[in-house]
Motif scaffolding. Sequence first.
Motif, PDB file in Angstrom:
ATOM      1  N   LEU A  65       0.891  -1.351  -0.459  1.00  0.00           N
ATOM      2  CA  LEU A  65      -0.416   0.164  -0.354  1.00  0.00           C
ATOM      3  C   LEU A  65       0.840   0.960  -0.034  1.00  0.00           C
ATOM      4  N   ASP A  66       0.867   1.466  -1.647  1.00  0.00           N
ATOM      5  CA  ASP A  66       1.462   2.598  -1.450  1.00  0.00           C
ATOM      6  C   ASP A  66       1.348   4.146  -0.944  1.00  0.00           C
ATOM      7  N   ASP A  67       0.280   4.097  -1.258  1.00  0.00           N
ATOM      8  CA  ASP A  67      -0.517   5.303  -0.760  1.00  0.00           C
ATOM      9  C   ASP A  67      -2.620   5.323  -0.417  1.00  0.00           C
ATOM     10  N   HIS A  68      -3.076   6.285   0.155  1.00  0.00           N
ATOM     11  CA  HIS A  68      -4.157   6.490  -0.278  1.00  0.00           C
ATOM     12  C   HIS A  68      -4.538   7.669  -0.211  1.00  0.00           C
ATOM     13  N   GLY A  69      -5.617   7.808  -0.408  1.00  0.00           N
ATOM     14  CA  GLY A  69      -6.093   8.963  -0.421  1.00  0.00           C
ATOM     15  C   GLY A  69      -8.093   9.479  -0.822  1.00  0.00           C
ATOM     16  N   GLY A  96      -4.929   4.466  11.941  1.00  0.00           N
ATOM     17  CA  GLY A  96      -3.898   4.683  12.425  1.00  0.00           C
ATOM     18  C   GLY A  96      -4.222   6.719  11.720  1.00  0.00           C
ATOM     19  N   ASP A  97      -4.133   7.780  11.696  1.00  0.00           N
ATOM     20  CA  ASP A  97      -3.913   9.068  11.689  1.00  0.00           C
ATOM     21  C   ASP A  97      -4.963   9.083  10.191  1.00  0.00           C
ATOM     22  N   ALA A  98      -6.018  10.091  10.155  1.00  0.00           N
ATOM     23  CA  ALA A  98      -6.527   9.602   8.672  1.00  0.00           C
ATOM     24  C   ALA A  98      -5.978  11.039   8.211  1.00  0.00           C
ATOM     25  N   ALA A  99      -5.696  11.551   8.665  1.00  0.00           N
ATOM     26  CA  ALA A  99      -4.809  13.185   8.336  1.00  0.00           C
ATOM     27  C   ALA A  99      -3.722  12.574   7.031  1.00  0.00           C
ATOM     28  N   ILE A 100      -3.589  11.567   7.246  1.00  0.00           N
ATOM     29  CA  ILE A 100      -1.921  11.023   6.750  1.00  0.00           C
ATOM     30  C   ILE A 100      -2.447  10.617   4.846  1.00  0.00           C
ATOM     31  N   ALA A 101      -3.960  10.621   5.311  1.00  0.00           N
ATOM     32  CA  ALA A 101      -4.178   9.751   3.624  1.00  0.00           C
ATOM     33  C   ALA A 101      -4.601  11.473   2.834  1.00  0.00           C
ATOM     34  N   PHE A 104      -6.759  14.572  -2.098  1.00  0.00           N
ATOM     35  CA  PHE A 104      -7.113  14.958  -3.466  1.00  0.00           C
ATOM     36  C   PHE A 104      -7.918  13.612  -3.693  1.00  0.00           C
ATOM     37  N   ALA A 105      -8.711  14.193  -4.672  1.00  0.00           N
ATOM     38  CA  ALA A 105      -9.649  12.833  -5.145  1.00  0.00           C
ATOM     39  C   ALA A 105      -9.157  11.903  -6.214  1.00  0.00           C
ATOM     40  N   LEU A 106      -9.924  11.157  -6.165  1.00  0.00           N
ATOM     41  CA  LEU A 106      -9.548  10.432  -7.261  1.00  0.00           C
ATOM     42  C   LEU A 106      -9.193  10.798  -9.498  1.00  0.00           C
ATOM     43  N   GLY A 107     -10.210  11.859  -9.365  1.00  0.00           N
ATOM     44  CA  GLY A 107     -10.140  12.784 -10.634  1.00  0.00           C
ATOM     45  C   GLY A 107      -8.341  12.806 -10.637  1.00  0.00           C
ATOM     46  N   TYR A 108      -7.945  13.605  -9.633  1.00  0.00           N
ATOM     47  CA  TYR A 108      -6.561  14.589  -8.910  1.00  0.00           C
ATOM     48  C   TYR A 108      -5.561  13.537  -9.918  1.00  0.00           C
ATOM     49  N   ALA A 109      -5.688  12.420  -9.217  1.00  0.00           N
ATOM     50  CA  ALA A 109      -5.085  11.009  -9.649  1.00  0.00           C
ATOM     51  C   ALA A 109      -4.367  10.554 -10.868  1.00  0.00           C
TER      52      ALA A 109
END
Length: 176
Positions: A65-69, A96-101, A104-109
Amino acid sequence: MRWERLFDDMESQWAAEARRDQDAEVADRTRAERAGIGLTERLAAHVGEDLEVRTHSGAVVTGTLDDHGDGWLLVGQALVPLEAVACLTGLRPRAGDAAIARRFALGYALRGLSRDRAVVAVTDRSGRTWHGTIDAVGSDALDLSEHAPDEARRRDNVLAARVIPFAALDVIRVVR
């Protein structure tokens, strides 16, 4: 002596009842605490760890799991919309701390992939996969110029122009 045994028995019954009450209270508090933990918080606690993601189309994505948003996760270099996730394996109950997510949404990625002119493999929820380059990303759909994965996106190489709604996306993988 009889009184002493009677009182000892009563005291041990009282202690057992107190332990049962305490165990029930701990279990209730644990359930209530877990009920407040969302998937985003659980994902935040597992960044950098291995997961297996099974999507609605039946695709299986394994890796770190490299990243999530907001509405997506990046596992093993595959971008997976959270709406496409049928189940996750390897995700423990901790949070964990949800603030590290990423905010930006899927569209931005997806716009990042479009900007980089990355050749991608886009799998929809039916399990169908198209290769090509994302030309544009709207608020709820992307435009894909379909071409062979080993060819550059040139007008002569484009086989079809597809519009794919975000709701139909299952997995997006960078081919090159």
